[in-house]
Scaffold this motif. Structure first.
Motif, PDB file in Angstrom:
ATOM      1  N   VAL A   1       0.846  -1.191   0.000  1.00 58.51           N
ATOM      2  CA  VAL A   1       0.000   0.000   0.000  1.00 58.51           C
ATOM      3  C   VAL A   1       0.883   1.243   0.000  1.00 58.51           C
ATOM      4  CG1 VAL A   1      -1.748   1.313   1.263  1.00 58.51           C
ATOM      5  CG2 VAL A   1      -1.870  -1.181   1.194  1.00 58.51           C
ATOM      6  N   VAL A   2       0.703   2.061  -1.046  1.00 54.79           N
ATOM      7  CA  VAL A   2       1.381   3.342  -1.139  1.00 54.79           C
ATOM      8  C   VAL A   2       0.378   4.448  -0.830  1.00 54.79           C
ATOM      9  CG1 VAL A   2       2.598   4.915  -2.693  1.00 54.79           C
ATOM     10  CG2 VAL A   2       3.019   2.454  -2.820  1.00 54.79           C
ATOM     11  N   ARG A   3      -0.828   4.232  -1.261  1.00 55.98           N
ATOM     12  CA  ARG A   3      -1.944   5.134  -0.977  1.00 55.98           C
ATOM     13  C   ARG A   3      -3.093   4.263  -0.496  1.00 55.98           C
ATOM     14  NH1 ARG A   3      -6.054   6.790  -4.700  1.00 55.98           N
ATOM     15  NH2 ARG A   3      -7.332   8.311  -3.646  1.00 55.98           N
ATOM     16  N   ASP A   4      -3.729   4.614   0.568  1.00 56.82           N
ATOM     17  CA  ASP A   4      -4.794   3.810   1.161  1.00 56.82           C
ATOM     18  C   ASP A   4      -5.913   3.524   0.159  1.00 56.82           C
ATOM     19  OD1 ASP A   4      -7.006   4.102   4.004  1.00 56.82           O
ATOM     20  OD2 ASP A   4      -5.913   2.381   3.237  1.00 56.82           O
ATOM     21  N   SER A   5      -6.373   2.294   0.139  1.00 54.02           N
ATOM     22  CA  SER A   5      -7.457   1.901  -0.756  1.00 54.02           C
ATOM     23  C   SER A   5      -8.229   0.750  -0.135  1.00 54.02           C
ATOM     24  CB  SER A   5      -6.895   1.469  -2.108  1.00 54.02           C
ATOM     25  OG  SER A   5      -7.921   0.956  -2.907  1.00 54.02           O
TER      26      SER A   5
END
Length: 103
Positions: free
Chosen positions: A50-54
């Motif tokens: 995870v680099v950006r929350d999703s």
């Protein structure tokens, strides 16, 4: 894209497995079809970080490179007419994308 660059076709698969046993049948059989169209795995079975929350993060990610967009499309067409598509659809949830890129 710059002149002189070769356009490649890529298949990007992000998937969550619902039935591991059935998916393993697919995983054992799909490489032969990929090779038939000159494809090769760039990323295979990677667990995304995870680099950006999703909320919609896939369990596994696969990227397959083909010599051209046309060969990627031909692979997709043959796969869609085969039993492999049915096995994949029953055993997974996710997306398959075809994208263009250059080298």
């Amino acid at each position: 894209m710059k002149v002189g660059k070769k356009i490649r076709g890529y298949i990007v698969v992000d998937v969550n497995i619902k039935d591991m046993e059935e998916f393993m049948e697919y995983a054992a059989r799909i490489p032969e079809l990929i090779e038939k169209y000159g494809g090769r795995y760039i990323v295979k079975g990677a667990e995304p970080r995870v680099v950006r929350d999703s909320r919609d993060l896939p369990q596994f990610l696969v990227v397959i490179e083909f010599p051209s967009v046309e060969t990627a499309d031909n692979f997709i067409e043959e796969r869609s007419r085969s039993e492999l598509k049915e096995i994949f659809d029953r055993s997974t949830e996710g997306r398959i994308l075809r994208v263009e890129g250059c080298i």
